[in-house]
Design a protein around this motif. Structure first.
Motif, short mmCIF file in Angstrom:
data_model
loop_
_atom_site.label_atom_id
_atom_site.label_comp_id
_atom_site.label_asym_id
_atom_site.label_seq_id
_atom_site.Cartn_x
_atom_site.Cartn_y
_atom_site.Cartn_z
N TRP A 4 31.26 32.22 -44.99
CA TRP A 4 31.08 31.10 -43.82
C TRP A 4 29.71 30.70 -43.71
N LEU A 5 28.79 31.69 -44.34
CA LEU A 5 27.24 31.39 -44.17
C LEU A 5 26.85 30.56 -45.38
N SER A 6 27.89 30.51 -46.29
CA SER A 6 27.33 29.84 -47.83
C SER A 6 26.67 28.50 -47.59
N PRO A 7 27.17 27.44 -46.73
CA PRO A 7 26.53 26.17 -46.55
C PRO A 7 25.41 26.33 -45.64
N SER A 8 25.18 27.37 -45.02
CA SER A 8 24.26 27.32 -43.82
C SER A 8 22.84 26.96 -44.14
N GLY A 9 22.62 27.26 -45.18
CA GLY A 9 21.01 27.07 -45.66
C GLY A 9 20.89 25.53 -45.72
N PHE A 10 21.87 24.75 -46.22
CA PHE A 10 21.79 23.28 -46.27
C PHE A 10 21.63 22.71 -44.90
N ILE A 11 22.47 23.20 -43.78
CA ILE A 11 22.33 22.74 -42.41
C ILE A 11 21.12 22.98 -41.97
N ALA A 12 20.48 24.40 -42.02
CA ALA A 12 19.23 24.54 -41.76
C ALA A 12 18.06 24.01 -42.08
N LEU A 13 18.32 23.43 -43.31
CA LEU A 13 17.24 22.75 -44.25
C LEU A 13 17.19 21.27 -43.54
N LEU A 14 18.38 20.97 -43.27
CA LEU A 14 18.39 19.35 -42.51
C LEU A 14 17.82 19.19 -41.15
N THR A 15 18.56 20.23 -40.52
CA THR A 15 18.06 20.24 -39.24
C THR A 15 16.27 20.47 -38.91
N GLY A 16 16.03 21.46 -39.88
CA GLY A 16 14.38 21.74 -40.03
C GLY A 16 13.88 20.36 -40.02
N TRP A 17 14.19 19.68 -41.29
CA TRP A 17 13.64 18.42 -41.50
C TRP A 17 13.77 17.33 -40.38
N TYR A 18 14.68 17.42 -39.86
CA TYR A 18 14.74 16.42 -38.40
C TYR A 18 13.77 16.81 -37.62
N VAL A 19 13.70 18.17 -37.30
CA VAL A 19 12.68 18.56 -36.15
C VAL A 19 11.05 18.07 -36.80
N ALA A 20 10.70 18.19 -38.08
CA ALA A 20 9.64 17.57 -38.57
C ALA A 20 9.29 16.23 -38.42
N GLU A 21 10.46 15.33 -38.91
CA GLU A 21 10.28 13.95 -39.06
C GLU A 21 10.72 13.20 -37.46
N VAL A 70 1.17 12.97 -21.85
CA VAL A 70 1.06 11.46 -22.44
C VAL A 70 1.73 10.46 -21.95
N PRO A 71 1.64 9.19 -22.20
CA PRO A 71 2.61 8.14 -21.77
C PRO A 71 4.22 8.20 -22.39
N ALA A 72 4.95 7.62 -21.70
CA ALA A 72 6.23 7.98 -22.32
C ALA A 72 6.47 7.47 -23.82
N GLU A 73 5.63 6.14 -24.07
CA GLU A 73 5.98 5.61 -25.49
C GLU A 73 5.22 6.36 -26.55
N ASP A 74 4.43 7.52 -26.05
CA ASP A 74 3.81 8.19 -27.14
C ASP A 74 4.53 9.46 -27.48
N ARG A 75 5.65 9.81 -26.74
CA ARG A 75 6.58 11.06 -26.73
C ARG A 75 7.66 10.66 -27.97
N PRO A 76 8.01 11.79 -28.70
CA PRO A 76 8.96 11.67 -29.54
C PRO A 76 10.33 11.91 -28.94
N PRO A 77 11.43 11.38 -29.34
CA PRO A 77 12.74 11.52 -28.78
C PRO A 77 12.95 13.08 -28.67
N VAL A 78 13.41 13.42 -27.40
CA VAL A 78 13.29 14.88 -27.08
C VAL A 78 14.73 15.43 -27.36
N TRP A 79 15.70 15.05 -27.24
CA TRP A 79 17.16 15.68 -27.39
C TRP A 79 17.71 16.12 -28.95
N PRO A 80 17.16 15.04 -29.98
CA PRO A 80 17.55 15.36 -31.29
C PRO A 80 16.50 16.60 -31.72
N VAL A 81 15.22 16.54 -31.28
CA VAL A 81 14.40 17.52 -31.75
C VAL A 81 14.59 18.93 -30.91
#
Length: 473
Positions: A363-380, A310-321
């Motif tokens: 150490w992993l007690s806050p990991s669910g929140f981090i995974a939740l945010l990064t997953g949401w960033y991937v989706a949006e 697809v043209p470049a203007e139809d692509r999502p930002p790649v590095w944050p995803v």
């Protein structure tokens, strides 16, 4: 100061705070229902004390989620007026259904749950807790349905004014990505709460306080994580297959897949690298040959649509995803490794004394929140440049005549207010976690609405002595 970019940053900032608290309370409400059920079955005071402890955590978290959600909804009118105008016929009813069903259900029973312990019977109180838990699931249903329609729109027509109108509500609600995203979100919420409970219990065991409560919490956290983490990996795999059909550019951005691979060589999986959008390549890529084909297509030579299709203007930002997905993936496998180690130590009889396992849970007690945010960033972010995928660009959804300075000012105000409000809320949550489960006084006769009250004595106005309630009546 571009109003579009600042509006996106503002919405992302607000929703990043908001999503953490509803996700936590979804899992916590069901944990409370389980704990109260165990207390009803055993009448063990340890379960009762655990219930009251986590109920206070739930109340504060629920309040902060409501506050951040109200602020977020205002932006549909202030920053995204054209989205509301064109897609309001679809999104408006879905969000209203969430209020009319889930929010009213939660609000109706939340007061009984928080303040009715000494005013209603035990079974009625348990019913109230279950209704609050059910309300969180219904709320998730409608919110994910609305967001999933924006990801994979179905069941609509576009009128002459460019507005979306509903043609089939069934297709709107149960759009192609909805089942996968609903399951993924609910499991993510449960896992997030599970690792918080496990981390808190490991912290207590390290300190040697609330030992009996901590053992029970850690044991149940391990059991539930052993079920939910593998299930989340399976749902994530199914979601990837869905993306291949419905949102190929998002999947290509996740993999930083720029060009078609030569025939017969399959598609590698890129572990790490730096996507270069201008050069249409990934710098310093570390890859596993053919692993991408096996993971994304379940075949030896399968491929996916490349970004250059697809043209470049139809692509999502790649590095944050690309990087958000890898952070989420790494956390998921770290969780799985910890669960396996915990099961092994449990079998050996050293679950509560293994320093490695306890430190892992801490150490992993806050990991669910981090995974939740990064997953949401991937989706949006992966949906860009579309706000309604394939039909309406984000640039066409922003409010007209919106000045960048106005958005920047409101963003700074939000940041300052959130720093104070949520800083104080998180500080208070930490204080409650440090205090831990406190023994609760037993109910007095008559306070459960079931046990007869003890006879009371009232002063006699004529003799100055005491008389029975019957005589007073």
């Amino acid at each position: 100061m571009d109003a579009l970019l600042l509006s996106r940053i503002q919405f992302g900032f607000v929703i990043s705070f908001h999503i953490l608290f509803p996700a936590f309370t979804i899992g916590l409400a069901h944990w409370l229902a389980f704990v109260e059920w165990r207390w009803l079955r055993t009448r063990d005071d340890v379960w009762r004390d655990m219930y009251f402890f986590w109920m206070k955590i739930f109340a504060v978290s629920f309040g902060m989620g409501v506050v951040s959600g109200i602020v977020m909804s205002f932006q549909f009118g202030t920053n995204w007026a054209l989205l509301s105008e064109r897609a309001g016929n679809v999104l408006g009813p879905l969000l209203n259904y969430e209020v009319l069903t889930a929010f009213f259900l939660e609000a109706s029973f939340l007061g009984v749950m928080l303040f009715g312990w000494r005013r209603v019977s035990d079974r009625v109180h348990f019913l109230a807790t279950c209704m609050v838990a059910l309300g969180t699931l219904i709320s998730t249903f409608w919110i994910i349905s609305a967001n999933s329609w924006m990801q994979t729109p179905q069941g609509h027509i576009i009128n002459a004014l460019g507005e979306f109108e509903v043609a089939d509500w069934w297709q709107v609600v149960f759009n192609p990505s909805f089942p996968y995203r609903l399951a993924h979100m609910v499991l993510a919420a449960f896992i997030t709460t599970c690792f918080v409970i496990g981390g808190v219990s490991a912290w207590y065991l390290h300190r040697g306080v609330h030992v009996e409560s901590a053992r029970r919490m850690l044991r149940h956290a391990v059991v539930f994580a052993a079920i939910s983490v593998p299930a989340q990996i399976v749902v994530g795999d199914l979601s990837g297959l869905m993306l291949r059909e419905q949102q190929p550019m998002k999947l290509a951005a996740i993999e930083a897949h720029w060009h078609d691979e030569p025939a017969g060589q399959g598609m590698p999986f890129t572990l790490v690298g730096w996507p270069d959008a201008q050069g249409e390549r990934t710098l310093g890529a570390v890859q596993i040959p053919r692993a991408g084909s096996l993971i994304l297509t379940h075949s030896w030579d399968g491929t996916i649509t490349p970004l250059t299709a697809v043209p470049a203007e139809d692509r999502p930002p790649v590095w944050p995803v690309f990087w958000s997905f890898r952070v989420m993936l790494a956390i998921g496998f770290a969780m799985l490794a910890l669960v396996l180690a915990s099961l092994w130590q449990w079998r050996r009889g050293s679950l509560y004394t293994s320093h490695g396992v306890l430190w892992g849970w801490r150490w992993l007690s806050p990991s669910g929140f981090i995974a939740l945010l990064t997953g949401w960033y991937v989706a949006e972010i992966g949906r860009q440049p579309w706000v309604v995928h394939g039909l309406m660009r984000t640039a066409d959804a922003v409010s007209p005549n919106l000045a960048g300075g106005e958005v920047l000012a409101s963003l700074l105000i939000y940041a300052a207010a959130y720093a104070v409000i949520f800083g104080a809320g998180i500080w208070y949550l930490r204080r409650m976690l440090e205090k831990g489960p406190v023994p609760q006084p037993p109910k007095e006769p008559g306070e459960d609405g079931k046990t007869p009250m003890r006879p009371l004595a009232y002063p006699d106005e004529t003799t100055g002595g005491a008389r029975s309630p019957e005589r007073r009546t």
